[in-house]
Write a protein that holds these residues in place. Structure first.
Motif, PDB file in Angstrom:
ATOM      1  N   GLY A  34       2.357  16.514 -17.690  1.00  0.00           N
ATOM      2  CA  GLY A  34       1.464  17.465 -17.033  1.00  0.00           C
ATOM      3  C   GLY A  34       2.073  18.529 -16.464  1.00  0.00           C
ATOM      4  N   ALA A  35       1.688  19.116 -15.345  1.00  0.00           N
ATOM      5  CA  ALA A  35       2.188  20.334 -14.913  1.00  0.00           C
ATOM      6  C   ALA A  35       1.965  20.333 -13.368  1.00  0.00           C
ATOM      7  N   ARG A  36       3.033  21.140 -12.751  1.00  0.00           N
ATOM      8  CA  ARG A  36       3.218  20.982 -11.453  1.00  0.00           C
ATOM      9  C   ARG A  36       3.196  22.807 -10.866  1.00  0.00           C
ATOM     10  N   VAL A  37       2.326  23.032 -10.158  1.00  0.00           N
ATOM     11  CA  VAL A  37       1.776  24.281  -9.476  1.00  0.00           C
ATOM     12  C   VAL A  37       2.301  24.580  -8.095  1.00  0.00           C
ATOM     13  N   GLU A  38       3.083  25.400  -7.778  1.00  0.00           N
ATOM     14  CA  GLU A  38       3.733  25.741  -6.502  1.00  0.00           C
ATOM     15  C   GLU A  38       3.138  27.073  -5.912  1.00  0.00           C
ATOM     16  N   ILE A  39       2.715  27.236  -4.638  1.00  0.00           N
ATOM     17  CA  ILE A  39       2.221  28.374  -3.880  1.00  0.00           C
ATOM     18  C   ILE A  39       3.209  28.347  -2.695  1.00  0.00           C
ATOM     19  N   ILE A  40       3.817  29.819  -2.898  1.00  0.00           N
ATOM     20  CA  ILE A  40       4.911  29.964  -1.916  1.00  0.00           C
ATOM     21  C   ILE A  40       4.486  31.193  -1.016  1.00  0.00           C
ATOM     22  N   ASP A  41       4.475  31.129   0.066  1.00  0.00           N
ATOM     23  CA  ASP A  41       4.309  32.092   1.007  1.00  0.00           C
ATOM     24  C   ASP A  41       5.374  32.304   1.964  1.00  0.00           C
ATOM     25  N   ARG A  42       5.366  33.725   2.521  1.00  0.00           N
ATOM     26  CA  ARG A  42       6.640  34.081   3.495  1.00  0.00           C
ATOM     27  C   ARG A  42       6.375  33.797   4.999  1.00  0.00           C
ATOM     28  N   TYR A  43       5.693  32.636   5.212  1.00  0.00           N
ATOM     29  CA  TYR A  43       5.078  32.541   6.719  1.00  0.00           C
ATOM     30  C   TYR A  43       5.454  31.214   6.866  1.00  0.00           C
ATOM     31  N   PRO A  44       6.872  30.869   7.112  1.00  0.00           N
ATOM     32  CA  PRO A  44       7.466  29.350   7.339  1.00  0.00           C
ATOM     33  C   PRO A  44       6.823  28.878   8.665  1.00  0.00           C
ATOM     34  N   GLU A  45       6.595  29.993   9.717  1.00  0.00           N
ATOM     35  CA  GLU A  45       6.410  29.314  11.262  1.00  0.00           C
ATOM     36  C   GLU A  45       4.917  28.709  11.090  1.00  0.00           C
TER      37      GLU A  45
ATOM     38  N   LYS B 299       7.590  28.854   3.010  1.00  0.00           N
ATOM     39  CA  LYS B 299       6.703  27.544   2.937  1.00  0.00           C
ATOM     40  C   LYS B 299       6.298  27.328   1.286  1.00  0.00           C
ATOM     41  N   ARG B 300       6.466  26.195   0.933  1.00  0.00           N
ATOM     42  CA  ARG B 300       6.093  25.946  -0.568  1.00  0.00           C
ATOM     43  C   ARG B 300       5.033  24.881  -0.397  1.00  0.00           C
ATOM     44  N   VAL B 301       3.675  25.142  -0.936  1.00  0.00           N
ATOM     45  CA  VAL B 301       2.894  23.963  -1.008  1.00  0.00           C
ATOM     46  C   VAL B 301       2.719  23.937  -2.439  1.00  0.00           C
ATOM     47  N   TRP B 302       2.767  22.409  -2.955  1.00  0.00           N
ATOM     48  CA  TRP B 302       2.690  22.079  -4.216  1.00  0.00           C
ATOM     49  C   TRP B 302       1.964  20.987  -4.604  1.00  0.00           C
ATOM     50  N   PHE B 303       1.271  21.052  -5.857  1.00  0.00           N
ATOM     51  CA  PHE B 303       0.591  19.818  -6.412  1.00  0.00           C
ATOM     52  C   PHE B 303       0.800  19.651  -7.803  1.00  0.00           C
ATOM     53  N   ARG B 304       0.556  18.355  -8.308  1.00  0.00           N
ATOM     54  CA  ARG B 304       1.004  18.065  -9.706  1.00  0.00           C
ATOM     55  C   ARG B 304      -0.381  17.189 -10.123  1.00  0.00           C
ATOM     56  N   LEU B 305      -0.511  17.649 -11.529  1.00  0.00           N
ATOM     57  CA  LEU B 305      -1.878  16.960 -12.064  1.00  0.00           C
ATOM     58  C   LEU B 305      -0.971  16.535 -13.386  1.00  0.00           C
ATOM     59  N   ASP B 306      -1.459  15.131 -13.537  1.00  0.00           N
ATOM     60  CA  ASP B 306      -0.725  14.455 -14.831  1.00  0.00           C
ATOM     61  C   ASP B 306      -2.119  14.636 -15.961  1.00  0.00           C
ATOM     62  N   LEU B 307      -1.465  14.721 -17.242  1.00  0.00           N
ATOM     63  CA  LEU B 307      -2.453  14.742 -18.307  1.00  0.00           C
ATOM     64  C   LEU B 307      -2.930  12.940 -18.507  1.00  0.00           C
ATOM     65  N   PRO B 308      -4.409  13.127 -19.038  1.00  0.00           N
ATOM     66  CA  PRO B 308      -4.878  11.484 -19.268  1.00  0.00           C
ATOM     67  C   PRO B 308      -4.125  11.180 -20.413  1.00  0.00           C
TER      68      PRO B 308
ATOM     69  N   ASP C 148      -9.091  10.386 -12.923  1.00  0.00           N
ATOM     70  CA  ASP C 148      -9.771   9.140 -12.941  1.00  0.00           C
ATOM     71  C   ASP C 148      -9.502   8.184 -14.112  1.00  0.00           C
ATOM     72  N   THR C 149      -8.643   8.718 -14.875  1.00  0.00           N
ATOM     73  CA  THR C 149      -8.310   7.851 -16.059  1.00  0.00           C
ATOM     74  C   THR C 149      -7.220   6.922 -15.806  1.00  0.00           C
ATOM     75  N   ALA C 150      -7.179   5.995 -16.952  1.00  0.00           N
ATOM     76  CA  ALA C 150      -5.987   4.776 -16.670  1.00  0.00           C
ATOM     77  C   ALA C 150      -4.664   5.584 -17.011  1.00  0.00           C
ATOM     78  N   GLY C 151      -3.812   4.712 -16.361  1.00  0.00           N
ATOM     79  CA  GLY C 151      -2.430   5.333 -16.695  1.00  0.00           C
ATOM     80  C   GLY C 151      -1.781   6.621 -15.882  1.00  0.00           C
ATOM     81  N   GLY C 152      -2.578   6.851 -14.470  1.00  0.00           N
ATOM     82  CA  GLY C 152      -2.027   7.696 -13.699  1.00  0.00           C
ATOM     83  C   GLY C 152      -0.677   7.393 -13.176  1.00  0.00           C
ATOM     84  N   ALA C 153      -0.051   8.210 -12.227  1.00  0.00           N
ATOM     85  CA  ALA C 153       0.968   7.841 -11.750  1.00  0.00           C
ATOM     86  C   ALA C 153       1.107   7.041 -10.684  1.00  0.00           C
ATOM     87  N   SER C 154       1.978   6.249 -10.428  1.00  0.00           N
ATOM     88  CA  SER C 154       1.954   4.811  -9.436  1.00  0.00           C
ATOM     89  C   SER C 154       1.534   5.485  -8.056  1.00  0.00           C
ATOM     90  N   ASP C 155       1.989   6.576  -7.846  1.00  0.00           N
ATOM     91  CA  ASP C 155       1.849   7.144  -6.162  1.00  0.00           C
ATOM     92  C   ASP C 155       0.582   8.095  -6.117  1.00  0.00           C
TER      93      ASP C 155
END
Length: 877
Positions: free
Chosen positions: A73-84, A126-135, A276-283
């Motif tokens: 799949g893919a991972r997308v990271e959004i990084i901003d310069r406001y860690p506080e 600060k880095r907010v990331w999410f991962r989406l697995d392929l079905p 929603d499909t079978a075979g998704g990540a365990s977590d």
């Protein structure tokens, strides 16, 4: 799970401006589609839009977006310069307290859509990331369903027949294959050239009224209907229509038909999210029980209609990577659709604009059925709301509840050819998720508005009922209207049927614009006073203002004056003031148009239907209040005119320099004729008559006796009759009135100034408060004895008394409104009046009368309940 191997990487940085959000969405979409990850593009774009918005809008910093691809799949990271800026922490299953908190909605969407997500902090960012697995799908397929047991497979005949029917632009069959003949028993030569409507048994869905003719004109359509076979029986079929054109540009529709129970052969499968499909990540989080509405709109959903609609258009825009989106809701009568939310469009111009929903078979297609316009420049005016906005490609879908059209959702982009029927299906799926929630919120808002309208009308009725003054009523009507219902208003009044309407009151929410607005309306021909109920559009003010602005601007350019911008600026501001929708509501009372209530909006704004209905209710109440004020004013004017006719126009000068002063105060609200009167007139050379009286009661009957008494006194006195004879004849005249007669208290006297400076008075006091004589030494005594009042007895014997006033003496005559002035249980009385008079030694007649009146007014705080008259005469020293 093992560590994923990164096979591709892409990154871009976006400035902290609002447009960066759309650019970031496009970057992620193009990147993932280029990597062949189309199955997760939509979810990735939605999440990117939320998180980049948090960074560039809320945090106000540049945002770096990094896309990482691996085998799963893919991972997308959004990084901003406001860690506080810390993210809100909350327990699982709990909602943020405030839906507008930074990061709140984005993280909830991550939890709902992403396979995994997280936040990493460093000292600099600060880095907010999410991962989406392929079905997990077979390689090379666009979509696939899970393996099923044989008993769960769709049932078909031994051989599946797919009828291919081609229909020309006139709706007639131009091609008919062998499977069509097998299914419906018609040979091709028998049906070619016939309208498809002769064979199709089209269902009539309540609330849609879409016919086969409309469906054949859509670029793509899929659904169920029936086909009549040669034996007359109807064969239920499932159809997929595709609109095409040949090399000559001639359009036609290709229809693929199978038996309805074999619909799986043609039916488009619903879109399935990766998680929603079978075979998704365990977590991955379990979202099987997630509410589809909350997944689309975000949780928690806004609790107000405007917030819900605004969130909906933003989600729809992000889902289809559009430049703009808008949502229309049906009006109460469901004859029009009204723009209630938009993004990426000039909101001031688009909000509350309306689109008619036509009746009959030609209903507005893009509202009642999904519709895709690949290029609006080819079909100009196809979507009037987007005219002049630069949008080229647009997809619209209906919002329906129980088959009833409740709204329409549209997404548009500046690029042509961006949207196809695939996007229409996805947008329709989203619209179906939110339609019921939007309708509930709309009904809740409508109920709230109705309750508010009822409270508004109750308060307006109370205020209007509290005054009978015409000018105050006009001001109240305007103040209740602006700014609650309109930006500005003008009230015209019609004095008489057929007369020209008069501009009576103008109000604007900005006081600085009232004068210019009033001047503009004074130059415009007033609206026609038509009694037709309801609001009618009036364009004259807007046309006049824009013409004046144009002329002034051209004149300024031609003259090239240094200060020429001042006049055009004022004119343009006035044009903007009246540039929106202006409506006129008739003010009808007692079956007569007595005026018009004009309401206006500034440039590019229109009235909502419920506001116009509320204004119509207010106009009915205002009309009745204005008419009541008119009737009251007329009655008051008549009463005051009659009252003036019962009093002498002026007082004669008395020989010898005798001073005289009169003060008259009528009680009540000025709409009733009082019973008190006075008179001072010349009888003969050197002889003057004076009188002060009080008729029982008020109103027309009292006025009749007052007029009789004053004029009879003058007539009889000038005939040479003495005081007793004058009053006895007046008594007989009053009794002759019969049931209309009223008793009368009257003080009548004759004054003859003497050569030695004194004055001789002959006085008759018939039931009236006794006249008081003030001597120079400050002593006060009655100047007459009491005798019977008039209008009660036939046999009336009166006598007159002679009094000599020395130089400096004052004679004070009053009505009982003075002596009977009360404050609680206290009354001024004869003694109190005498006490005040003792303080008036040495004062002129005018000063004596003024001091007595001040003392009477100060004796009690309440307004006087009876008329008061004071006559003071002073012999000069």
């Amino acid at each position: 799970m093992g560590r994923q191997v990164i096979t591709a990487r892409a990154a871009a940085t976006f400035e902290p401006v609002g447009r960066s959000v759309a650019t970031a969405r496009g970057f992620v979409r193009d990147t993932l589609q280029g990597w062949g990850l189309a199955d997760i593009v939509d979810d990735a774009v939605v999440l990117t839009s939320e998180l980049v918005t948090n960074a560039v809008v809320h945090a106000g910093t540049a945002a770096e977006v990094v896309c990482l691809r691996d085998d799963d799949g893919a991972r997308v990271e959004i990084i901003d310069r406001y860690p506080e800026r810390e993210l809100p922490l909350q327990e699982p299953g709990q909602f943020p307290v405030n839906t507008d908190r930074e990061g709140g909605r984005g993280l909830l969407l991550c939890a709902a859509l992403a396979t995994r997500w997280g936040v990493d902090y460093t000292s600099s960012d600060k880095r907010v990331w999410f991962r989406l697995d392929l079905p997990e799908r077979p390689v090379g397929t666009r979509t696939a369903g899970p393996p099923l047991p044989d008993t769960a497979l769709p049932v078909t005949d031994t051989r599946v027949r797919v009828a291919v029917v081609q229909v020309d632009r006139n709706g007639c069959i131009s091609a008919w294959n062998e499977d069509a003949t097998d299914l419906f028993d018609y040979p091709a030569e028998q049906v070619i050239g016939k309208p498809l409507t002769d064979l199709a048994a089209w269902p009539h869905t309540p609330g849609t009224s879409t016919g086969i003719a409309e469906a054949l004109r859509l670029s793509r359509w899929e659904g169920s209907y029936g086909m009549r076979g040669a034996d007359g029986r109807t064969v239920p079929v499932y159809a997929s229509h595709l609109r095409v054109r040949d090399s000559d540009g001639e359009p036609s529709t290709v229809c693929l038909l199978v038996r309805d129970h074999e619909r799986a052969v043609l039916q488009s499968p619903p879109r399935v999210h990766a998680h929603d499909t079978a075979g998704g990540a365990s977590d991955a989080q379990d979202t099987s029980a997630a509410d589809p509405f909350e997944v689309f709109i975000g949780s928690p959903a806004p609790d107000d209609l405007d917030g819900l609609l605004q969130r909906t258009v933003e989600r729809a825009r992000d889902m289809l990577d559009g430049d703009a989106a808008y949502l229309l809701l049906a009006t109460d009568d469901e004859t029009e659709l009204e723009v209630r939310a938009s993004t990426g469009l000039p909101s001031a111009r688009q909000r509350f604009a309306r689109v008619p929903v036509e009746a009959g078979s030609g209903r507005y297609g893009s509202a009642r059925m999904p519709s895709v316009h690949e290029d609006l420049s080819i079909v100009p005016g196809a979507v009037p709301l987007l005219t002049g906005t630069g949008m080229r490609s647009v997809v619209t879908v209906p919002l329906k509840v129980e088959g009833r059209l409740t709204g329409s959702l549209g997404v548009a982009t500046e690029a042509p050819g961006r949207y196809t029927n695939e996007e229409a299906l996805r947008l329709q799926f989203a619209a179906d998720r939110i339609a019921l929630a939007v309708e509930r919120a709309r009904l809740t808002e409508l109920e709230r508005l109705r309750r508010g309208s009822l409270s508004f009308l109750v308060e307006a009725s109370d205020l209007l009922a509290g005054t009978l003054d015409r000018d105050q009523t006009l001001a109240l009507v305007a103040q209740m209207t602006v700014p609650t219902l309109a930006t500005w208003c003008a009230v015209y009044t019609v004095a008489e049927p057929g007369s020209e309407p008069k501009l009576s009151y103008v109000l604007h929410e900005d006081e600085d614009r009232i004068d210019n607005l009033k001047a503009l309306l004074a130059r415009v021909q007033p609206p026609e006073p038509v009694p037709t109920p309801g609001a009618s559009v009036w364009t004259a003010p807007s046309d006049a203002a824009h013409s004046a602005a144009l002329r002034t601007s051209l004149r300024s350019v031609a003259l090239n004056q240094d200060d020429a911008h001042i006049a055009p600026g004022t004119t343009l501001a006035t044009a903007a003031t009246v540039g929106g929708e202006t409506v006129v509501l008739p003010l009808v009372a007692r079956n007569r148009v007595i005026g018009m209530l004009t309401l206006g909006k500034p440039t590019d704004e229109r009235f909502r239907q419920e506001i116009l209905e509320l204004a119509e209710d207010l106009s009915r109440r205002a009309a009745l209040a204005l008419d009541n004020a008119r009737l009251y004013s007329e009655r008051t004017a008549i009463s005051q005119s009659l009252q003036r006719s019962l009093l002498p126009p002026d007082l004669p000068e008395i020989t010898g320099g005798v001073e005289r002063e009169v003060i008259y105060r009528a009680a009540g609200e000025g709409n009733e004729v009082g019973g008190d009167f006075y008179d001072l007139f010349e009888i003969a050379d050197g002889t003057y008559g004076f009188a002060i009286g009080d008729v029982c009661g008020t109103g027309p009957e009292a006025a009749a006796v007052t007029g009789l008494a004053r004029h009879a006194l003058r007539l009889l006195a000038r005939e040479g009759l003495g005081g007793p004879a004058v009053l006895e004849r007046l008594n007989a005249a009053i009794l002759d009135e019969g049931a209309r007669s009223r008793f009368l208290t009257l003080l009548y006297g004759e004054m003859r100034p003497q050569e030695d400076g004194s004055a001789e008075l002959k006085v008759v006091c018939a039931g009236h408060p006794l006249p008081l004589r003030l001597r120079q030494d400050g002593s006060v005594e009655p100047a007459a004895d009491p005798q019977p009042l008039l209008g009660v007895m036939d046999d009336l014997e009166l006598y007159e008394q002679t009094v000599t006033l020395d130089p400096g003496d004052v004679l004070l005559c009053v009505t009982d409104g003075v002596t009977e002035r009360r404050e609680g249980t206290r009354m001024l009385g004869d003694d109190g009046l005498a006490e005040v008079l003792t303080t008036c030694t040495g004062l002129t007649a005018g000063a004596v009368a003024a001091r007595i009146m001040r003392a009477v007014e100060r004796f009690a705080t309440a307004a006087p309940s009876d008329d008061m008259a004071i006559l003071a005469m002073r012999i000069p020293e």
